[in-house]
Design a protein around this motif. Structure first.
Motif, PDB file in Angstrom:
ATOM      1  N   PHE A  41       0.626  -1.332   0.037  1.00 36.42           N
ATOM      2  CA  PHE A  41      -0.006  -0.020  -0.070  1.00 36.42           C
ATOM      3  C   PHE A  41       0.933   1.246  -0.057  1.00 36.42           C
ATOM      4  O   PHE A  41       1.916   1.306   0.806  1.00 36.42           O
ATOM      5  CB  PHE A  41      -0.803  -0.120   1.199  1.00 36.42           C
ATOM      6  CG  PHE A  41      -1.753   1.134   1.401  1.00 36.42           C
ATOM      7  CD1 PHE A  41      -2.969   1.302   0.690  1.00 36.42           C
ATOM      8  CD2 PHE A  41      -1.486   2.171   2.276  1.00 36.42           C
ATOM      9  CE1 PHE A  41      -3.822   2.136   0.669  1.00 36.42           C
ATOM     10  CE2 PHE A  41      -2.424   3.448   2.257  1.00 36.42           C
ATOM     11  CZ  PHE A  41      -3.500   3.564   1.415  1.00 36.42           C
ATOM     12  N   PHE A  42       0.493   2.218  -0.779  1.00 38.29           N
ATOM     13  CA  PHE A  42       0.898   3.721  -0.749  1.00 38.29           C
ATOM     14  C   PHE A  42      -0.308   4.565  -0.833  1.00 38.29           C
ATOM     15  O   PHE A  42      -1.047   4.298  -1.401  1.00 38.29           O
ATOM     16  CB  PHE A  42       2.236   3.838  -1.377  1.00 38.29           C
ATOM     17  CG  PHE A  42       1.860   3.894  -2.861  1.00 38.29           C
ATOM     18  CD1 PHE A  42       1.477   5.086  -3.629  1.00 38.29           C
ATOM     19  CD2 PHE A  42       1.662   2.694  -3.600  1.00 38.29           C
ATOM     20  CE1 PHE A  42       1.196   5.080  -4.712  1.00 38.29           C
ATOM     21  CE2 PHE A  42       1.592   2.857  -5.125  1.00 38.29           C
ATOM     22  CZ  PHE A  42       1.036   3.904  -5.578  1.00 38.29           C
ATOM     23  N   GLY A  43      -0.514   5.801   0.031  1.00 37.22           N
ATOM     24  CA  GLY A  43      -1.105   6.569  -0.194  1.00 37.22           C
ATOM     25  C   GLY A  43      -1.571   7.104   1.193  1.00 37.22           C
ATOM     26  O   GLY A  43      -1.120   6.736   2.155  1.00 37.22           O
ATOM     27  N   PHE A  44      -2.837   7.652   1.221  1.00 38.09           N
ATOM     28  CA  PHE A  44      -3.472   8.268   2.521  1.00 38.09           C
ATOM     29  C   PHE A  44      -4.073   7.031   3.198  1.00 38.09           C
ATOM     30  O   PHE A  44      -4.761   6.318   2.535  1.00 38.09           O
ATOM     31  CB  PHE A  44      -4.583   9.218   2.001  1.00 38.09           C
ATOM     32  CG  PHE A  44      -4.913   9.780   3.380  1.00 38.09           C
ATOM     33  CD1 PHE A  44      -4.095  10.864   4.039  1.00 38.09           C
ATOM     34  CD2 PHE A  44      -6.239   9.563   3.762  1.00 38.09           C
ATOM     35  CE1 PHE A  44      -4.739  11.373   5.278  1.00 38.09           C
ATOM     36  CE2 PHE A  44      -6.757  10.038   4.861  1.00 38.09           C
ATOM     37  CZ  PHE A  44      -5.976  11.180   5.775  1.00 38.09           C
ATOM     38  N   LEU A  45      -3.590   6.923   4.469  1.00 43.01           N
ATOM     39  CA  LEU A  45      -4.203   6.120   5.237  1.00 43.01           C
ATOM     40  C   LEU A  45      -5.031   6.719   6.435  1.00 43.01           C
ATOM     41  O   LEU A  45      -4.429   7.333   7.220  1.00 43.01           O
ATOM     42  CB  LEU A  45      -3.059   5.064   5.902  1.00 43.01           C
ATOM     43  CG  LEU A  45      -3.593   3.936   6.817  1.00 43.01           C
ATOM     44  CD1 LEU A  45      -4.187   2.783   5.942  1.00 43.01           C
ATOM     45  CD2 LEU A  45      -2.373   3.413   7.464  1.00 43.01           C
ATOM     46  N   PRO A  46      -6.405   6.403   6.154  1.00 43.22           N
ATOM     47  CA  PRO A  46      -7.367   6.863   7.435  1.00 43.22           C
ATOM     48  C   PRO A  46      -7.098   6.328   8.733  1.00 43.22           C
ATOM     49  O   PRO A  46      -6.851   5.084   8.606  1.00 43.22           O
ATOM     50  CB  PRO A  46      -8.612   6.407   6.729  1.00 43.22           C
ATOM     51  CG  PRO A  46      -8.550   5.953   5.314  1.00 43.22           C
ATOM     52  CD  PRO A  46      -7.094   5.762   5.332  1.00 43.22           C
ATOM     53  N   CYS A  47      -7.023   7.191   9.714  1.00 44.45           N
ATOM     54  CA  CYS A  47      -6.892   6.747  11.027  1.00 44.45           C
ATOM     55  C   CYS A  47      -7.601   7.635  11.956  1.00 44.45           C
ATOM     56  O   CYS A  47      -7.310   9.016  11.895  1.00 44.45           O
ATOM     57  CB  CYS A  47      -5.301   6.662  11.348  1.00 44.45           C
ATOM     58  SG  CYS A  47      -5.070   6.158  13.197  1.00 44.45           S
ATOM     59  N   GLY A  48      -8.463   7.095  12.604  1.00 47.62           N
ATOM     60  CA  GLY A  48      -9.070   8.152  13.691  1.00 47.62           C
ATOM     61  C   GLY A  48      -9.896   9.001  12.824  1.00 47.62           C
ATOM     62  O   GLY A  48     -10.568   8.733  11.694  1.00 47.62           O
TER      63      GLY A  48
END
Length: 128
Positions: A41-48
């Motif tokens: 994976f690469f890119g924006f990782l949603p967290c909270g």
């Protein structure tokens, strides 16, 4: 201004995203997207309620020497990038959990400081 944080680890120690997410939830109460491969994976990782940029890649022995991590035999790097203070705190919590799971070392490239997993966990707890 964005900030980065690195995790140096062994490829063979990489957990599943759901394992990482579960540990992050238990330790810091943050929910993280968990339907991806930590290797690919690469890119924006949603967290909270926010997230951070995620990038992971294998390192060659030459790169390990350049990063001064060849003494640890690490062969993989995870980089989290944050654009603001909220993302930086999430990234630090997330990477410290991943370090704890994998036995990796966290590096703040802005200062060149390298932290053990327990040191990174303590730093993350102090920031939240």
């Amino acid at each position: 201004m964005s900030t980065d944080i690195f995790l140096y680890l062994l490829d063979q120690e990489i957990p599943t995203a759901s394992e990482w997410s579960s540990c992050l939830q238990k330790e810091f109460g943050h929910e993280q997207f968990s339907d991806f491969s930590l290797r690919d994976f690469f890119g924006f990782l949603p967290c909270g309620k926010s997230g951070f940029e995620y990038l992971a890649y294998s390192v060659t022995p030459e790169e390990a020497a350049e990063y001064q991590i060849n003494d640890f035999s690490f062969d993989f790097v995870v980089t989290l990038s944050a654009k603001d203070e909220a993302e930086s705190k999430l990234a630090l919590c997330s990477i410290s959990i991943l370090a704890k799971i994998t036995g990796g070392m966290v590096c703040d490239p802005q200062t060149g400081t390298i932290y053990s997993a327990s040191e990174a966990m303590n730093l993350a707890r102090a920031k939240i």
